[in-house]
Design a protein around this motif. Sequence first.
Motif, PDB file in Angstrom:
ATOM      1  N   THR A 262       0.844  -1.194   0.000  1.00  0.00           N
ATOM      2  CA  THR A 262       0.000   0.000   0.000  1.00  0.00           C
ATOM      3  C   THR A 262       0.876   1.239   0.000  1.00  0.00           C
ATOM      4  OG1 THR A 262      -1.626  -1.208   1.332  1.00  0.00           O
ATOM      5  CG2 THR A 262      -1.918   1.172   1.127  1.00  0.00           C
ATOM      6  N   ILE A 263       0.626   2.131  -0.953  1.00  0.00           N
ATOM      7  CA  ILE A 263       1.339   3.402  -1.021  1.00  0.00           C
ATOM      8  C   ILE A 263       0.313   4.520  -1.163  1.00  0.00           C
ATOM      9  CG2 ILE A 263       3.443   2.437  -2.011  1.00  0.00           C
ATOM     10  CD1 ILE A 263       2.508   3.432  -4.743  1.00  0.00           C
ATOM     11  N   GLU A 264       0.783   5.741  -1.023  1.00  0.00           N
ATOM     12  CA  GLU A 264      -0.092   6.909  -1.084  1.00  0.00           C
ATOM     13  C   GLU A 264      -0.003   7.562  -2.455  1.00  0.00           C
ATOM     14  OE1 GLU A 264      -1.122  10.784   1.750  1.00  0.00           O
ATOM     15  OE2 GLU A 264       0.717   9.636   2.024  1.00  0.00           O
ATOM     16  N   ASP A 265      -1.126   8.041  -2.950  1.00  0.00           N
ATOM     17  CA  ASP A 265      -1.174   8.757  -4.232  1.00  0.00           C
ATOM     18  C   ASP A 265      -0.734  10.201  -4.004  1.00  0.00           C
ATOM     19  OD1 ASP A 265      -1.641   9.500  -6.820  1.00  0.00           O
ATOM     20  OD2 ASP A 265      -3.792   9.801  -6.545  1.00  0.00           O
ATOM     21  N   LEU A 266       0.557  10.457  -4.181  1.00  0.00           N
ATOM     22  CA  LEU A 266       1.114  11.772  -3.882  1.00  0.00           C
ATOM     23  C   LEU A 266       0.806  12.774  -4.989  1.00  0.00           C
ATOM     24  CD1 LEU A 266       4.634  10.751  -2.540  1.00  0.00           C
ATOM     25  CD2 LEU A 266       2.649  11.434  -1.204  1.00  0.00           C
ATOM     26  N   ASN A 267       0.600  14.017  -4.586  1.00  0.00           N
ATOM     27  CA  ASN A 267       0.406  15.121  -5.530  1.00  0.00           C
ATOM     28  C   ASN A 267       1.779  15.731  -5.829  1.00  0.00           C
ATOM     29  OD1 ASN A 267      -0.553  17.202  -7.088  1.00  0.00           O
ATOM     30  ND2 ASN A 267      -1.370  18.383  -5.386  1.00  0.00           N
ATOM     31  N   ILE A 268       2.488  15.132  -6.772  1.00  0.00           N
ATOM     32  CA  ILE A 268       3.860  15.546  -7.055  1.00  0.00           C
ATOM     33  C   ILE A 268       3.904  16.965  -7.618  1.00  0.00           C
ATOM     34  CG2 ILE A 268       5.982  14.951  -8.263  1.00  0.00           C
ATOM     35  CD1 ILE A 268       5.150  12.909  -6.203  1.00  0.00           C
ATOM     36  N   GLU A 303      -0.365  -7.647  -4.973  1.00  0.00           N
ATOM     37  CA  GLU A 303      -1.458  -6.680  -5.084  1.00  0.00           C
ATOM     38  C   GLU A 303      -0.966  -5.301  -4.650  1.00  0.00           C
ATOM     39  OE1 GLU A 303      -5.095  -6.089  -2.290  1.00  0.00           O
ATOM     40  OE2 GLU A 303      -5.702  -7.582  -3.783  1.00  0.00           O
ATOM     41  N   LEU A 304      -1.135  -4.304  -5.532  1.00  0.00           N
ATOM     42  CA  LEU A 304      -0.696  -2.935  -5.231  1.00  0.00           C
ATOM     43  C   LEU A 304      -1.927  -2.081  -4.935  1.00  0.00           C
ATOM     44  CD1 LEU A 304       1.573  -0.873  -5.022  1.00  0.00           C
ATOM     45  CD2 LEU A 304       1.325  -0.428  -7.465  1.00  0.00           C
ATOM     46  N   ARG A 305      -1.954  -1.505  -3.741  1.00  0.00           N
ATOM     47  CA  ARG A 305      -3.066  -0.671  -3.313  1.00  0.00           C
ATOM     48  C   ARG A 305      -2.629   0.788  -3.274  1.00  0.00           C
ATOM     49  NH1 ARG A 305      -5.152  -4.282   1.905  1.00  0.00           N
ATOM     50  NH2 ARG A 305      -5.667  -6.186   0.725  1.00  0.00           N
ATOM     51  N   ILE A 306      -3.490   1.660  -3.774  1.00  0.00           N
ATOM     52  CA  ILE A 306      -3.225   3.096  -3.797  1.00  0.00           C
ATOM     53  C   ILE A 306      -4.249   3.786  -2.902  1.00  0.00           C
ATOM     54  CG2 ILE A 306      -2.917   5.147  -5.219  1.00  0.00           C
ATOM     55  CD1 ILE A 306      -0.928   2.955  -5.848  1.00  0.00           C
ATOM     56  N   PHE A 310      -5.629  12.451   0.065  1.00  0.00           N
ATOM     57  CA  PHE A 310      -6.235  13.170   1.190  1.00  0.00           C
ATOM     58  C   PHE A 310      -6.348  12.300   2.448  1.00  0.00           C
ATOM     59  CE2 PHE A 310      -8.042  15.038  -2.718  1.00  0.00           C
ATOM     60  CZ  PHE A 310      -7.520  16.313  -2.595  1.00  0.00           C
ATOM     61  N   TYR A 311      -5.864  11.064   2.372  1.00  0.00           N
ATOM     62  CA  TYR A 311      -5.898  10.185   3.543  1.00  0.00           C
ATOM     63  C   TYR A 311      -4.869  10.672   4.568  1.00  0.00           C
ATOM     64  CZ  TYR A 311      -5.497   5.926   6.348  1.00  0.00           C
ATOM     65  OH  TYR A 311      -5.471   5.022   7.379  1.00  0.00           O
ATOM     66  N   PRO A 312      -5.282  10.977   5.806  1.00  0.00           N
ATOM     67  CA  PRO A 312      -4.350  11.555   6.804  1.00  0.00           C
ATOM     68  C   PRO A 312      -3.466  10.484   7.437  1.00  0.00           C
ATOM     69  CG  PRO A 312      -6.530  11.369   7.761  1.00  0.00           C
ATOM     70  CD  PRO A 312      -6.662  10.887   6.339  1.00  0.00           C
ATOM     71  N   SER A 313      -2.567   9.924   6.674  1.00  0.00           N
ATOM     72  CA  SER A 313      -1.734   8.827   7.180  1.00  0.00           C
ATOM     73  C   SER A 313      -0.785   9.286   8.281  1.00  0.00           C
ATOM     74  CB  SER A 313      -0.923   8.217   6.027  1.00  0.00           C
ATOM     75  OG  SER A 313      -0.119   9.207   5.419  1.00  0.00           O
ATOM     76  N   SER A 314      -0.314  10.525   8.219  1.00  0.00           N
ATOM     77  CA  SER A 314       0.621  11.027   9.233  1.00  0.00           C
ATOM     78  C   SER A 314      -0.082  11.510  10.490  1.00  0.00           C
ATOM     79  CB  SER A 314       1.470  12.160   8.655  1.00  0.00           C
ATOM     80  OG  SER A 314       2.240  11.704   7.567  1.00  0.00           O
ATOM     81  N   LYS A 315      -1.346  11.894  10.370  1.00  0.00           N
ATOM     82  CA  LYS A 315      -2.062  12.491  11.507  1.00  0.00           C
ATOM     83  C   LYS A 315      -2.865  11.483  12.322  1.00  0.00           C
ATOM     84  CE  LYS A 315      -2.469  17.078   9.398  1.00  0.00           C
ATOM     85  NZ  LYS A 315      -3.392  18.169   9.023  1.00  0.00           N
ATOM     86  N   ALA A 356      -5.002   0.575   6.015  1.00  0.00           N
ATOM     87  CA  ALA A 356      -6.030   1.429   5.408  1.00  0.00           C
ATOM     88  C   ALA A 356      -7.132   0.567   4.789  1.00  0.00           C
ATOM     89  CB  ALA A 356      -5.401   2.338   4.355  1.00  0.00           C
ATOM     90  N   ARG A 357      -8.354   1.019   4.917  1.00  0.00           N
ATOM     91  CA  ARG A 357      -9.504   0.262   4.397  1.00  0.00           C
ATOM     92  C   ARG A 357     -10.014   0.815   3.074  1.00  0.00           C
ATOM     93  NH1 ARG A 357     -13.199  -0.830   9.851  1.00  0.00           N
ATOM     94  NH2 ARG A 357     -11.585  -1.997  11.036  1.00  0.00           N
ATOM     95  N   ASN A 358      -9.855   2.098   2.847  1.00  0.00           N
ATOM     96  CA  ASN A 358     -10.307   2.708   1.596  1.00  0.00           C
ATOM     97  C   ASN A 358      -9.117   2.869   0.666  1.00  0.00           C
ATOM     98  OD1 ASN A 358     -12.968   2.997   2.615  1.00  0.00           O
ATOM     99  ND2 ASN A 358     -12.404   4.916   3.614  1.00  0.00           N
ATOM    100  N   TYR A 359      -9.102   2.098  -0.396  1.00  0.00           N
ATOM    101  CA  TYR A 359      -7.983   2.131  -1.334  1.00  0.00           C
ATOM    102  C   TYR A 359      -8.458   1.683  -2.712  1.00  0.00           C
ATOM    103  CZ  TYR A 359      -8.066  -2.789   0.091  1.00  0.00           C
ATOM    104  OH  TYR A 359      -8.469  -4.061   0.390  1.00  0.00           O
TER     105      TYR A 359
END
Length: 365
Positions: A262-268, A303-306, A310-315, A356-359
């Motif tokens: 699972t990785i985060e969809d970053l806004n590069i 399986e690759l999950r994105i 806007f998911y607050p992974s750090s907070k 994370a559950r929503n991906y």
Amino acid sequence: MNQTIGVCRYVYNLFLKRNQELYEKEKKFIGGLDFSKWLNNIYTKENDPWIKKVSSKAVKQAIMNGDKAFRNFFEGKAKYPRFKKKRNQDVKAYFPKNNKTDWIVERHRVKIPTLGWIKLKEFGYIPTNAQVRSGTVSQKAGRYYVSVLCEVPPKEKTINNHDGLGIDVGIKNFAVCSNTDVYENINHLPKIRELEKKLKRQQRKLSRKYESKKKGGESCYKNIQKQVKIIQKLHARLTHIRKEYVRDVVTRVAKAKPSFITIEDLNIKGMLKNKHLADCVRKQNFYYFRTYLEQKCKQNGIELRIVSRFYPSSKLCSCCGHKKVCLSLSERFFICDLCGIEIERDFNASLNLKYARNYTIITYR
């Protein structure tokens, strides 16, 4: 090779120029096939007959690349195509397999159509037992590269029974995994800093040559070109080191054989707008990391999950799920206000990504 690459660049630019002129006069667009007929039957008989001295397939592919660039622009997938400059060296010469004797791969050499046998400086990358369909030759920073399309039997899909993995990428550390693996930022190493300082000095040297030429000095054009090649080699070396490190990290992650990643969809693009962090973000190659990770996951059946950007992974607290609204970038440790747990910020984010559950699951064709 120089002649073929140069002709491909010239024909690509000619295709763009021809369409610009037609649009200004008649408001029409000419496709790649029609332009190829016009080039072979009309243009080369009166102008530039040397176009026919190189491989016709390479020229045809350059035209179709220009046609594809215009199609993408019309469909809104890309910006308006730009002319290719000799200095940028972003042109590739395409060579298909016309005969059985073309594209024969041996340990130290490869047989390219029209060019014949070419020695390889690096060997072992192209499989000698694979069937090559086509290939391209490109030039960058004084070196020539060959890229081939091989047909190999598919690998057997392995069953991954291990636990999943969450990966949080950042600037302080390149990647922090939920299994406690930490991959440091390679740009902080002394060797990279030394190369960057050397690049700055060489760029100043080139700038002084241009300034001297503007003022009527004795700066020779050949000396400027030599300096440009030195800078191109330094840029290429830094790029290769960074991309090789990304590939090494992804390979290590894939060898662990997790059931999912699972990785985060970053806004590069948004991150690059921050003038304080733009250079650091650019050097990390986040986009290349994601594309190469997708490729490795496809090969190994992972399986690759994105997760949404806007998911607050750090907070979020990975222990109790409490959300900490105010969390600045300077806080490197996450202290939960509810349960009181103290955990490293990036490791906490990787755990939240793992559970994370929503991906969105990346599907492969």
